[in-house]
Design an enzyme around this catalytic site. Structure first.
Site, PDB file in Angstrom:
ATOM      1  N   ASP A 110     -43.952 -28.995   0.328  1.00  0.00           N
ATOM      2  CA  ASP A 110     -43.772 -27.542   0.305  1.00  0.00           C
ATOM      3  C   ASP A 110     -43.914 -27.075  -1.132  1.00  0.00           C
ATOM      4  OD1 ASP A 110     -42.749 -25.078   1.980  1.00  0.00           O
ATOM      5  OD2 ASP A 110     -41.712 -25.017   0.051  1.00  0.00           O
ATOM      6  N   GLU A 124     -43.586 -23.630  -3.933  1.00  0.00           N
ATOM      7  CA  GLU A 124     -43.243 -22.251  -4.261  1.00  0.00           C
ATOM      8  C   GLU A 124     -44.264 -21.781  -5.281  1.00  0.00           C
ATOM      9  OE1 GLU A 124     -41.145 -20.789  -2.436  1.00  0.00           O
ATOM     10  OE2 GLU A 124     -40.350 -22.621  -1.538  1.00  0.00           O
ATOM     11  N   HIS A 170     -36.419 -21.307   0.852  1.00  0.00           N
ATOM     12  CA  HIS A 170     -37.496 -20.981  -0.083  1.00  0.00           C
ATOM     13  C   HIS A 170     -37.378 -21.742  -1.396  1.00  0.00           C
ATOM     14  CE1 HIS A 170     -39.178 -17.902   2.501  1.00  0.00           C
ATOM     15  NE2 HIS A 170     -37.976 -17.359   2.645  1.00  0.00           N
ATOM     16  N   ASP A 182     -37.107 -26.912   1.769  1.00  0.00           N
ATOM     17  CA  ASP A 182     -38.026 -26.558   2.858  1.00  0.00           C
ATOM     18  C   ASP A 182     -38.797 -27.780   3.356  1.00  0.00           C
ATOM     19  OD1 ASP A 182     -37.108 -24.036   2.409  1.00  0.00           O
ATOM     20  OD2 ASP A 182     -39.061 -23.126   1.980  1.00  0.00           O
TER      21      ASP A 182
END
Length: 577
Positions: free
Chosen positions: A29, A31, A170, A175
């Protein structure tokens, strides 16, 4: 699913697939500072490595994006510009992640987003992307989780549905950890539907029924070689005939999402066995497929089932010859062109000839000594009226010779005349008539070109040709009177001539058909022609002549065909001659 290079878990996937318990997944994952890798950058990478339901390791790092993080993103993720000021740059973070993920299948929720950013970063850094296999849990969830269970397929919704031990918030690692639990829950669901390999999981779709998947045992024991395969029902009737360079892999695909034809799903439900026929070369496989389809006429094959329905245009042998549409070529000394794919295309071709060559169009046999009354075409000047005696046998023979010259040899005169006629109609603003004439001309040119291509092979007692084989060596084929009589492979490094001699000796004895028809179906002969014209083919021996006439219809067809294809594509289909 075959992956490139050595970047595969536990070795490469073979055609049997890799058991899910043996696959290493790296669930990742990211960001980022925004939604597009074109103008945004990665701020955090989190990943979890799992295999067989067990966590093997975790990876987490903040990344300095070299640009301010928008306030909205800071509020959403909690990652501020100051937090990443001293973090590693992507130049060092990305190689570290790729080393962590080496040899694994990448998994992400909405994988297009995460993998898209990673690929863009690799490109910017001049790093070759290792082309991992990728699995998207959003795609799987859409197939397996109904709206009755969950209002949407967001990670937070699915994590709550499946009772994930980590709540997504998040932040990349959290995540990724939640996605691991979602992945395992989805794998559990497909396991009950008969999906046990990564190959099946990666191509899973709810369009493939459990019953269809359970039929995959039909591929067990099939050879991984080129050839033909026949699906049969419980009574041994052939349902479908296909061909492939790898029979086993191709048959297995009928039980996965790679096969999306509704008719094939229906066929698989009826199938109870698959019979393989291994072939020496791909050409032999394609030819065998045609012959088997014509023989069995399987209900689920749509093409090549009725070669006997091909039609020919014949210039009859009589005092006043005319054009006639027939089903077969006979040894009657007549001139033939074709074959045509349908009676309609043959009728269009005949109409095109009648537009510019004044052959009689009446169907009765005429006698030069017993005149009869004329028809309206004679009154219109489109026929010399041999029926009334106004045109003698000798005078009519000159018209016939023009037709023979155009149909069997130089087509330029008839094509030029048709173009002139089209231009005249267009000048009169009779555009619909001009369009009709254009279609008739194309039908005629197709038929003439097909006849001129097939006839030399039909007349050649033997052609032996060779083409380099993919693994090395040579593919060798023997063609007799347009029919594939034999084929073989000479191994890499071996002298091919002993193999040529052996295949010539063992080849099928083929008797000629009535010229210009080949001793095979026209479709088989055309398939052989395409092979002979393919790059790298060498003629080893030729007994006969392989030529096409100067000014033949092939050039006219090459000029006209692209326009016709484009026109029919706009209408939603491509017309086949």
């Amino acid at each position: 699913m075959q992956m490139a290079g050595d970047q595969m878990v536990q070795g490469t996937f073979d055609d049997l697939g890799t058991a899910l318990a043996d696959v290493t997944f790296v669930v990742v994952d990211l960001e980022t500072t925004g939604g597009s890798p074109a103008d945004s950058a990665i701020t955090e990478i989190g990943a979890v490595k799992v295999r067989g339901g067990e966590v093997l390791g975790e990876f987490q790092t903040l990344v300095n994006p070299h640009l301010p993080i928008p306030p909205f993103i800071q509020s959403l993720t909690g990652i501020t510009t100051s937090m990443v000021a001293d973090a590693p740059r992507i130049e060092s973070a990305l190689p570290a992640f790729l080393e962590f993920a080496q040899g694994a299948v990448l998994v992400a929720h909405n994988a297009g987003f995460d993998v898209g950013f990673l690929k863009m970063a690799a490109r910017d850094q001049g790093i070759e992307w290792p082309r991992h296999a990728v699995l998207d849990t959003v795609h799987l969830a859409r197939q397996l989780v109904s709206r009755d269970e969950a209002r949407n397929h967001k990670l937070s919704t699915l994590a709550a549905l499946f009772g994930a031990t980590t709540t997504p918030d998040h932040r990349a690692l959290h995540d990724a950890q939640a996605t691991v639990d979602v992945l395992h829950a989805l794998i559990g669901r497909v396991g009950s539907l008969g999906v046990h390999t990564f190959e099946e999981l990666a191509s899973y779709t709810s369009r493939v029924s459990p019953a269809q998947r359970r039929k995959r045992w039909l591929a067990d024991g099939l050879p991984s070689e080129p050839g033909v395969y026949l699906f049969k029902d419980s009574d041994g009737r052939v349902l479908y005939v296909g061909t492939s360079v790898n029979i086993r892999t191709r048959v297995r695909s009928y039980f996965t999402a790679s096969e999306q034809r509704t008719r094939m799903a229906e066929m698989v439900r009826l199938a109870e066995s698959v019979t393989p026929i291994v072939c020496a070369t791909t050409l032999e496989a394609e030819v065998r497929e045609l012959r088997l389809i014509a023989e069995h006429k399987p209900r689920y094959n749509r093409r090549s089932k009725f070669p006997e329905r091909a039609t020919w245009v014949k210039l009859t042998v009589e005092a006043f010859p005319r054009l006639s549409i027939v089903r077969e070529v006979r040894g009657d000394g007549a001139r033939y062109i074709g074959p045509f794919g349908s009676r309609g295309s043959a009728e269009a071709a005949v109409a095109a000839v009648h537009e510019v060559i004044p052959l009689r169009q009446c169907v009765q046999r005429l006698s030069p000594t017993r005149p009869v009354g004329s028809c309206v075409l004679a009154d219109m000047g489109r026929c010399g009226a041999p029926c009334t005696g106004a045109q003698s046998v000798q005078e009519y023979a000159a018209v016939v010779q023009d037709a023979v010259h155009a149909l069997a040899g130089d087509s330029r005169s008839v094509v030029t005349a048709l173009r002139t006629r089209m231009g005249s109609l267009a000048d009169q603003e009779r555009f619909e008539d001009a369009g009709t004439l254009r279609d008739r001309m194309l039908a005629l040119v197709r038929g003439m070109a097909r006849a001129q291509r097939i006839a030399p092979l039909a007349a050649s007692p033997e052609i032996i040709a060779a083409r380099p084989a993919v693994p090395g060596g040579w593919e060798v084929v023997v063609v007799r009177h347009g029919r594939l009589a034999a084929s073989t492979i000479s191994p890499r490094g071996a002298d091919p001539m002993p193999y040529v001699d052996a295949v010539r000796t063992s080849a099928e004895v083929v008797l000629p058909a009535h010229w210009p028809a080949p001793a095979a179906t026209p479709e088989e002969t055309e398939k052989i022609l395409r092979w002979l014209e393919s790059p790298g083919v060498r003629i080893v021996d030729l007994d006969g002549e392989w030529t096409c006439p100067v000014g033949g219809a092939g050039g006219a067809r090459a000029e006209l065909e692209p326009q016709a294809v484009a026109r029919h594509a706009v209408a939603g289909f491509v017309a086949a001659s």
